[in-house]
Design an enzyme around this catalytic site. Sequence first.
Site, PDB file in Angstrom:
ATOM      1  CG  ASN A  21       4.078  16.777  18.099  1.00 34.06           C
ATOM      2  OD1 ASN A  21       4.397  17.935  17.824  1.00 34.06           O
ATOM      3  ND2 ASN A  21       3.354  16.022  17.279  1.00 34.06           N
ATOM      4  CD1 TRP A  22       5.054  20.704  23.639  1.00 33.06           C
ATOM      5  CD2 TRP A  22       5.799  22.810  23.392  1.00 33.06           C
ATOM      6  NE1 TRP A  22       5.803  21.021  24.743  1.00 33.06           N
ATOM      7  CE2 TRP A  22       6.268  22.315  24.619  1.00 33.06           C
ATOM      8  CE3 TRP A  22       6.142  24.106  23.014  1.00 33.06           C
ATOM      9  CZ2 TRP A  22       7.066  23.071  25.482  1.00 33.06           C
ATOM     10  CZ3 TRP A  22       6.931  24.861  23.867  1.00 33.06           C
ATOM     11  CH2 TRP A  22       7.378  24.345  25.085  1.00 33.06           C
ATOM     12  CE  LYS A  23      -0.203  16.520  17.807  1.00 34.88           C
ATOM     13  NZ  LYS A  23      -1.285  15.673  17.321  1.00 34.88           N
ATOM     14  CG  HIS A 108       2.831  14.215  13.278  1.00 31.27           C
ATOM     15  ND1 HIS A 108       1.510  14.392  12.975  1.00 31.27           N
ATOM     16  CD2 HIS A 108       2.877  13.861  14.590  1.00 31.27           C
ATOM     17  CE1 HIS A 108       0.781  14.159  14.061  1.00 31.27           C
ATOM     18  NE2 HIS A 108       1.597  13.835  15.059  1.00 31.27           N
ATOM     19  CD  GLU A 110      -1.435  16.403  13.755  1.00 29.25           C
ATOM     20  OE1 GLU A 110      -0.575  17.253  14.043  1.00 29.25           O
ATOM     21  OE2 GLU A 110      -2.110  15.797  14.618  1.00 29.25           O
ATOM     22  CD  GLU A 179       2.494  10.088  16.780  1.00 30.28           C
ATOM     23  OE1 GLU A 179       2.508  10.469  17.953  1.00 30.28           O
ATOM     24  OE2 GLU A 179       2.404  10.866  15.805  1.00 30.28           O
ATOM     25  N   GLY A 185      -5.114  12.541  18.959  1.00 31.21           N
ATOM     26  CA  GLY A 185      -5.985  13.631  19.366  1.00 31.21           C
ATOM     27  C   GLY A 185      -7.455  13.250  19.481  1.00 31.21           C
ATOM     28  CB  SER A 220      -5.233   9.322  22.783  1.00 30.78           C
ATOM     29  OG  SER A 220      -5.884  10.098  21.791  1.00 30.78           O
ATOM     30  N   GLY A 241       1.188  14.223  22.409  1.00 29.81           N
ATOM     31  CA  GLY A 241       0.655  15.482  21.893  1.00 29.81           C
ATOM     32  C   GLY A 241      -0.027  16.280  22.993  1.00 29.81           C
ATOM     33  N   GLY A 242      -1.342  16.191  23.055  1.00 31.44           N
ATOM     34  CA  GLY A 242      -2.139  16.995  23.980  1.00 31.44           C
ATOM     35  C   GLY A 242      -1.629  16.991  25.414  1.00 31.44           C
TER      36      GLY A 242
HETATM   37  P1  PGA Z   1      -1.989  13.129  20.942  1.00 32.13           P
HETATM   38  O1  PGA Z   1      -0.959  13.407  19.727  1.00 32.13           O
HETATM   39  O2  PGA Z   1      -1.166  12.644  22.091  1.00 32.13           O
HETATM   40  O3  PGA Z   1      -2.635  14.460  21.192  1.00 32.13           O
HETATM   41  O4  PGA Z   1      -2.944  12.105  20.450  1.00 32.13           O
HETATM   42  C1  PGA Z   1       0.145  12.578  19.513  1.00 32.13           C
HETATM   43  C2  PGA Z   1       0.892  13.045  18.301  1.00 32.13           C
HETATM   44  O5  PGA Z   1       0.241  13.439  17.313  1.00 32.13           O
HETATM   45  O6  PGA Z   1       2.139  13.045  18.268  1.00 32.13           O
END
Ligand code: PGA
Length: 256
Positions: A21-23, A108, A110, A179, A185, A220, A241-242
């Site tokens: 997930n590149w966001k 998600h 967010e 999640e 993050g 994470s 994500g990251g």
């Molecule tokens: P993260 O994000 O791996 O940076 O914690 C995961 C996500 O939000 O899908």
Amino acid sequence: MTDVQYKSGPVTRSKTLVIGNWKMNGSLESNRTLLDGIVAGVAGGDGKATMAVCAPFPYLAQVADVLAGTSISWGAQDVSAHDKGAYTGEVSASMLLEFNCSWAIVGHSERRAMHGETVELVADKAQAAAKAGITPVFCVGESLAEREAGQVQTVIAAQLAPLLAKGDELVARTVIAYEPVWAIGTGKTASPEQAQEVHAFIRAQLPTTAKEVPLLYGGSVKPDNAATLFAMDDIDGGLIGGAALVAKDFLAIATA
Ligand code: PGA
């Protein structure tokens, strides 16, 4: 409810599934470097995991172009619940399909937190995706306050309820990603046992015909913790994500 036709097929957890997930990250130039790195790594890899990346909308054409003919699939980070019309800023599932998207992340945390997405809307989005032929990646997860208040199962059950209410056919076509909001993050990962406990709870909620859908863990995930997480009985892969923004880390997670 039962007369809804889904173009996407049922999904099962036969292989580890790792979705990036590149966001809101990337540029034409950095995407190219990242994708080239992933493609090169996959060519020499063990092929044990199914890999996908979910990119920002404007880059889907680029991603489709670079990944066409590889074993890596792609998708979007959101999708409209509507088919078409006066919904400024939204992107429909049929539009995503034109760029050969296989996946759409929905709900998600967010988006739930920053865009006011309700549990009902998230389920509507999942249904719109599956109807068009795209597999929804349906995110659930509790906040730290909810965990500390002992509400993990109540919160997850409430997030799942509108999806389950749409019928077993849809659930069988959905990937569910757990999640925990406090792990996204932040560098704080749920322990494999904590994650497994929630995954087992989620699986127990699923209808008999959808018991084998992939349940991903996200929050994470890194090369050094992926193996122990993915080794748990009900963890079938990860939503990353990251670490999905660094080709070697993403590849290391996929081979974990
Ligand atoms: P993260 O994000 O791996 O940076 O914690 C995961 C996500 O939000 O899908």
